[in-house]
Design a protein around this motif. Structure first.
Motif, PDB file in Angstrom:
ATOM      1  N   GLY A 150       5.826   9.132   1.460  1.00 19.80           N
ATOM      2  CA  GLY A 150       4.828   7.865   2.112  1.00 19.80           C
ATOM      3  C   GLY A 150       4.514   7.914   3.447  1.00 19.80           C
ATOM      4  O   GLY A 150       3.749   7.240   4.104  1.00 19.80           O
ATOM      5  N   PHE A 151       5.272   8.692   4.362  1.00 21.76           N
ATOM      6  CA  PHE A 151       4.977   8.914   5.811  1.00 21.76           C
ATOM      7  C   PHE A 151       5.258  10.229   6.341  1.00 21.76           C
ATOM      8  O   PHE A 151       6.209  10.658   5.942  1.00 21.76           O
ATOM      9  CB  PHE A 151       5.554   7.537   6.508  1.00 21.76           C
ATOM     10  CG  PHE A 151       7.002   7.664   6.609  1.00 21.76           C
ATOM     11  CD1 PHE A 151       7.713   8.167   7.655  1.00 21.76           C
ATOM     12  CD2 PHE A 151       7.881   7.226   5.510  1.00 21.76           C
ATOM     13  CE1 PHE A 151       8.866   8.199   7.580  1.00 21.76           C
ATOM     14  CE2 PHE A 151       9.245   7.405   5.482  1.00 21.76           C
ATOM     15  CZ  PHE A 151       9.881   7.991   6.682  1.00 21.76           C
ATOM     16  N   TYR A 152       4.685  10.342   7.440  1.00 22.38           N
ATOM     17  CA  TYR A 152       5.031  11.576   8.322  1.00 22.38           C
ATOM     18  C   TYR A 152       6.021  11.287   9.349  1.00 22.38           C
ATOM     19  O   TYR A 152       6.351   9.998   9.368  1.00 22.38           O
ATOM     20  CB  TYR A 152       3.823  12.566   8.944  1.00 22.38           C
ATOM     21  CG  TYR A 152       2.567  12.625   7.917  1.00 22.38           C
ATOM     22  CD1 TYR A 152       2.679  13.449   6.969  1.00 22.38           C
ATOM     23  CD2 TYR A 152       1.177  11.895   8.126  1.00 22.38           C
ATOM     24  CE1 TYR A 152       1.699  13.875   6.176  1.00 22.38           C
ATOM     25  CE2 TYR A 152       0.294  12.372   7.307  1.00 22.38           C
ATOM     26  CZ  TYR A 152       0.429  13.352   6.574  1.00 22.38           C
ATOM     27  OH  TYR A 152      -0.484  13.463   5.544  1.00 22.38           O
ATOM     28  N   ALA A 153       6.766  12.369   9.914  1.00 25.71           N
ATOM     29  CA  ALA A 153       7.912  11.980  10.690  1.00 25.71           C
ATOM     30  C   ALA A 153       7.258  11.154  11.910  1.00 25.71           C
ATOM     31  O   ALA A 153       7.868  10.280  12.199  1.00 25.71           O
ATOM     32  CB  ALA A 153       8.329  13.447  11.171  1.00 25.71           C
ATOM     33  N   ASP A 154       6.200  11.314  12.582  1.00 23.49           N
ATOM     34  CA  ASP A 154       5.686  10.622  13.702  1.00 23.49           C
ATOM     35  C   ASP A 154       5.291   9.376  13.349  1.00 23.49           C
ATOM     36  O   ASP A 154       4.849   8.406  14.317  1.00 23.49           O
ATOM     37  CB  ASP A 154       4.687  11.348  14.687  1.00 23.49           C
ATOM     38  CG  ASP A 154       3.395  11.824  13.703  1.00 23.49           C
ATOM     39  OD1 ASP A 154       3.424  11.834  12.518  1.00 23.49           O
ATOM     40  OD2 ASP A 154       2.306  12.055  14.480  1.00 23.49           O
ATOM     41  N   SER A 178       0.836  -1.185  -0.007  1.00 16.96           N
ATOM     42  CA  SER A 178       0.067  -0.068  -0.009  1.00 16.96           C
ATOM     43  C   SER A 178       0.774   1.244  -0.014  1.00 16.96           C
ATOM     44  O   SER A 178       0.411   2.529  -0.008  1.00 16.96           O
ATOM     45  CB  SER A 178      -0.842  -0.139   1.309  1.00 16.96           C
ATOM     46  OG  SER A 178      -1.690  -1.061   1.474  1.00 16.96           O
ATOM     47  N   CYS A 179       2.287   1.070   0.166  1.00 16.11           N
ATOM     48  CA  CYS A 179       3.247   2.370   0.242  1.00 16.11           C
ATOM     49  C   CYS A 179       3.723   2.504  -1.146  1.00 16.11           C
ATOM     50  O   CYS A 179       4.602   2.187  -1.646  1.00 16.11           O
ATOM     51  CB  CYS A 179       4.385   1.892   1.154  1.00 16.11           C
ATOM     52  SG  CYS A 179       5.153   3.302   1.555  1.00 16.11           S
ATOM     53  N   LYS A 180       3.050   3.492  -1.667  1.00 19.06           N
ATOM     54  CA  LYS A 180       3.494   3.907  -3.243  1.00 19.06           C
ATOM     55  C   LYS A 180       4.467   4.742  -3.236  1.00 19.06           C
ATOM     56  O   LYS A 180       5.528   4.656  -4.097  1.00 19.06           O
ATOM     57  CB  LYS A 180       2.279   5.097  -3.813  1.00 19.06           C
ATOM     58  CG  LYS A 180       2.436   5.344  -5.050  1.00 19.06           C
ATOM     59  CD  LYS A 180       1.286   6.212  -5.637  1.00 19.06           C
ATOM     60  CE  LYS A 180       1.376   6.437  -7.144  1.00 19.06           C
ATOM     61  NZ  LYS A 180      -0.024   7.025  -7.530  1.00 19.06           N
ATOM     62  N   TYR A 181       5.173   5.497  -2.198  1.00 20.79           N
ATOM     63  CA  TYR A 181       6.306   6.138  -2.004  1.00 20.79           C
ATOM     64  C   TYR A 181       6.976   5.824  -0.912  1.00 20.79           C
ATOM     65  O   TYR A 181       6.887   6.608   0.414  1.00 20.79           O
ATOM     66  CB  TYR A 181       6.117   7.734  -1.925  1.00 20.79           C
ATOM     67  CG  TYR A 181       5.062   8.313  -3.275  1.00 20.79           C
ATOM     68  CD1 TYR A 181       5.769   8.182  -4.343  1.00 20.79           C
ATOM     69  CD2 TYR A 181       3.937   8.577  -3.173  1.00 20.79           C
ATOM     70  CE1 TYR A 181       4.937   8.676  -5.623  1.00 20.79           C
ATOM     71  CE2 TYR A 181       3.053   8.866  -4.149  1.00 20.79           C
ATOM     72  CZ  TYR A 181       3.646   9.030  -5.503  1.00 20.79           C
ATOM     73  OH  TYR A 181       2.945   9.576  -6.545  1.00 20.79           O
ATOM     74  N   PRO A 182       7.824   4.819  -0.751  1.00 21.14           N
ATOM     75  CA  PRO A 182       8.545   4.526   0.427  1.00 21.14           C
ATOM     76  C   PRO A 182      10.094   5.246   0.493  1.00 21.14           C
ATOM     77  O   PRO A 182      10.783   4.628   0.804  1.00 21.14           O
ATOM     78  CB  PRO A 182       8.964   2.937   0.223  1.00 21.14           C
ATOM     79  CG  PRO A 182       9.219   2.897  -1.393  1.00 21.14           C
ATOM     80  CD  PRO A 182       8.288   3.932  -2.002  1.00 21.14           C
ATOM     81  N   TRP A 183       9.407   6.561   1.155  1.00 18.48           N
ATOM     82  CA  TRP A 183      10.502   7.231   1.454  1.00 18.48           C
ATOM     83  C   TRP A 183       9.941   8.621   2.372  1.00 18.48           C
ATOM     84  O   TRP A 183       8.723   8.879   2.121  1.00 18.48           O
ATOM     85  CB  TRP A 183      11.605   7.992   0.188  1.00 18.48           C
ATOM     86  CG  TRP A 183      10.707   8.388  -0.820  1.00 18.48           C
ATOM     87  CD1 TRP A 183       9.970   9.734  -0.640  1.00 18.48           C
ATOM     88  CD2 TRP A 183      10.383   7.793  -2.071  1.00 18.48           C
ATOM     89  NE1 TRP A 183       9.191   9.876  -1.873  1.00 18.48           N
ATOM     90  CE2 TRP A 183       9.546   8.822  -2.867  1.00 18.48           C
ATOM     91  CE3 TRP A 183      10.754   6.598  -2.651  1.00 18.48           C
ATOM     92  CZ2 TRP A 183       9.186   8.259  -3.836  1.00 18.48           C
ATOM     93  CZ3 TRP A 183      10.318   6.183  -3.898  1.00 18.48           C
ATOM     94  CH2 TRP A 183       9.455   7.205  -4.494  1.00 18.48           C
ATOM     95  N   PRO A 184      10.809   9.128   3.222  1.00 18.98           N
ATOM     96  CA  PRO A 184      10.180  10.501   3.967  1.00 18.98           C
ATOM     97  C   PRO A 184      10.127  11.844   3.096  1.00 18.98           C
ATOM     98  O   PRO A 184      10.629  11.923   2.214  1.00 18.98           O
ATOM     99  CB  PRO A 184      11.200  10.692   5.139  1.00 18.98           C
ATOM    100  CG  PRO A 184      12.422  10.256   4.378  1.00 18.98           C
ATOM    101  CD  PRO A 184      12.110   8.971   3.237  1.00 18.98           C
ATOM    102  N   SER A 185       9.268  12.752   3.762  1.00 20.66           N
ATOM    103  CA  SER A 185       9.198  14.059   2.983  1.00 20.66           C
ATOM    104  C   SER A 185      10.484  14.899   2.799  1.00 20.66           C
ATOM    105  O   SER A 185      10.749  15.575   1.831  1.00 20.66           O
ATOM    106  CB  SER A 185       8.082  14.790   3.966  1.00 20.66           C
ATOM    107  OG  SER A 185       9.021  14.876   5.200  1.00 20.66           O
ATOM    108  N   THR A 186      11.539  14.623   3.561  1.00 21.95           N
ATOM    109  CA  THR A 186      12.621  15.163   3.353  1.00 21.95           C
ATOM    110  C   THR A 186      13.599  14.658   2.219  1.00 21.95           C
ATOM    111  O   THR A 186      14.551  15.254   1.800  1.00 21.95           O
ATOM    112  CB  THR A 186      13.535  14.453   4.755  1.00 21.95           C
ATOM    113  OG1 THR A 186      13.543  13.387   4.748  1.00 21.95           O
ATOM    114  CG2 THR A 186      13.179  15.284   6.112  1.00 21.95           C
TER     115      THR A 186
END
Length: 426
Positions: free
Chosen positions: A187-191, A166-174
């Motif tokens: 794919g995810f927020y820091a927390d 389900s994780c289309k973008y397996p990397w953080p916003s940074t």
């Protein structure tokens, strides 16, 4: 939905998934013989987050008065149908791909990508908003299903394989990447880092599993074909003018700008020509049952064309005995990618880029940001019980502001309008 045949020849033998793939973040014991991945699909299918998609914008808002246009739920069901057949043909577990397809849009807020832009702006000082990151947050935290002995919430507590699919973008916003419109995708927020690190344990960095790639392709196919169908049915596309190449240069230029230069003008023209030369391509539209049947047949043929080409190319490119997880990549021939892009570009030009709709989009963004301001000012008053609890448990202003984002993102188009009328315009 029209019958669609996407398989090419016999499917590959079903691959083996490991104990590692079947693990849940919070271990569970079950007595039934249902498979772990079938259980994942059932949990998603019965979730409130999935049901809410029935009242969220796909291309046209369910509040627009068009009661037969696709919404996010019908779109997700169609994506899942395409994905399940692709998975079967490639020897992947169809329940994993089905679950990922059903889940791929549950993080989207009211008013589709337009609402996503509004919340991203409002939440800029706490890391922004991204629909795919919100999907992981819903699956692993917000959707109420599983709580640990210590009261910690685990969301639906899906298996590692289903959650990763389900994780289309397996990397953080940074280290995000930008889509053609310039939006940062991650794919995810820091927390939510702990659950992301758990689901990606042992995975190659920034590499999507093949099940996630199939989900993404299924979304592209369904989005391009069905949104084109809806645009024709609802009168946004002049089929006769499209076929006769009226203002064709302007159309191709607009498609090129929307797609972001991924294909050249010549490649887009060649792709349009291939579609226009198909025996099933439309030469007119009058809304009659005969026209509707021809359009449905075109829809089926295009899905079979796109999916079948990808199945064949992926099989040809596979070198291992099994494709599951990180055993291979989905291969889509460049010409097919261009044809999919042409359909998306046509819809974008005739529907989403129309000047007549820009005031509507601006109003939608204003509604969400003003509503978020009002909720934040009066919180936890007016919040749903679960989000009010999150507000009380939040350790700082960043966490509290994220609760407001979670609340607004959970609303449907209609409930966002109702809340705005009640809390802002009272």
């Amino acid at each position: 939905m029209a019958e669609q045949t996407v398989a090419v020849g016999a499917g590959l033998p079903a691959g083996e998934y490991s104990v590692h793939d079947r693990e849940r973040w919070l271990p569970e014991q079950h007595s039934s013989r249902r498979s772990d991945f079938a259980r994942d699909r059932a949990r998603l299918l019965h979730s409130s987050a999935l049901r809410r998609l029935a009242a969220k914008t796909q291309v046209l808002s369910p509040t627009a008065g068009i009661d037969f246009a696709r919404n996010r739920l019908t779109h997700s069901l169609e994506v899942a149908q395409v994905g399940r057949e692709l998975a079967t043909s490639l020897g992947l577990d169809p329940d994993i791909v089905d679950t990922a397809c059903l889940a791929h849009d549950i993080g989207h807020p009211p008013f589709g990508h337009n609402g996503e832009r509004a919340l991203n702006t409002w939440a800029a000082d706490i890391g922004g908003f991204e629909g795919n990151a919100q999907t992981l947050r819903l699956l692993a935290r917000l959707e109420p299903k599983v709580f640990g002995p210590d009261g910690r919430v685990y969301g639906l507590n899906l298996t590692r394989a289903s959650l990763d699919a389900s994780c289309k973008y397996p990397w953080p916003s940074t280290s995000s990447v930008a889509d053609p419109s310039g939006r940062a995708k991650y794919g995810f927020y820091a927390d939510d880092t702990p659950v992301f690190e758990w689901l990606r344990a042992g995975a190659p960095e920034r590499v999507r599993c093949i099940e996630a790639q199939v989900m993404d392709l299924s979304d592209d196919i369904a989005y391009s074909v069905h949104d084109f169908e809806d645009a024709v049915v609802n009168g946004y596309i002049d089929v006769a003018a499209l076929g006769s190449r009226v203002d064709h240069d302007d159309l191709v230029r607009s498609m090129y700008e929307w797609i972001g230069g991924e294909f050249t003008h010549d490649e887009l023209i060649a792709a349009f020509d291939r579609l226009d030369n198909l025996d099933v391509w439309l030469d007119g539209w009058d809304g009659s049952r005969r026209s509707q049947a021809r359009l449905k047949n075109l829809t089926s043929q295009l899905i079979g064309r796109f999916a079948g080409a990808a199945i064949h190319a992926t099989r040809q490119g596979a070198t291992g005995a099994t494709l599951v997880r990180f055993g291979a990549d989905v291969v889509v021939p460049p010409g097919i990618q261009a044809e999919i892009a042409v359909l998306k570009g046509i819809v974008a030009t005739f529907v989403m880029s129309r000047n007549t709709r820009q005031p509507i989009y601006a109003q939608q963004r204003q509604i969400l940001t003003t509503l978020a301001d009002a909720l934040y000012a009066d919180a936890p008053q007016h919040l749903d019980a679960g989000f009010a609890e999150d507000w009380h448990d939040a350790e700082n202003d960043v966490a509290r502001k994220r609760v407001i984002v979670d609340q607004v993102a959970s609303l449907t188009d209609q409930s966002a309008l109702s809340w705005y009328e009640r809390l802002v315009r009272q």
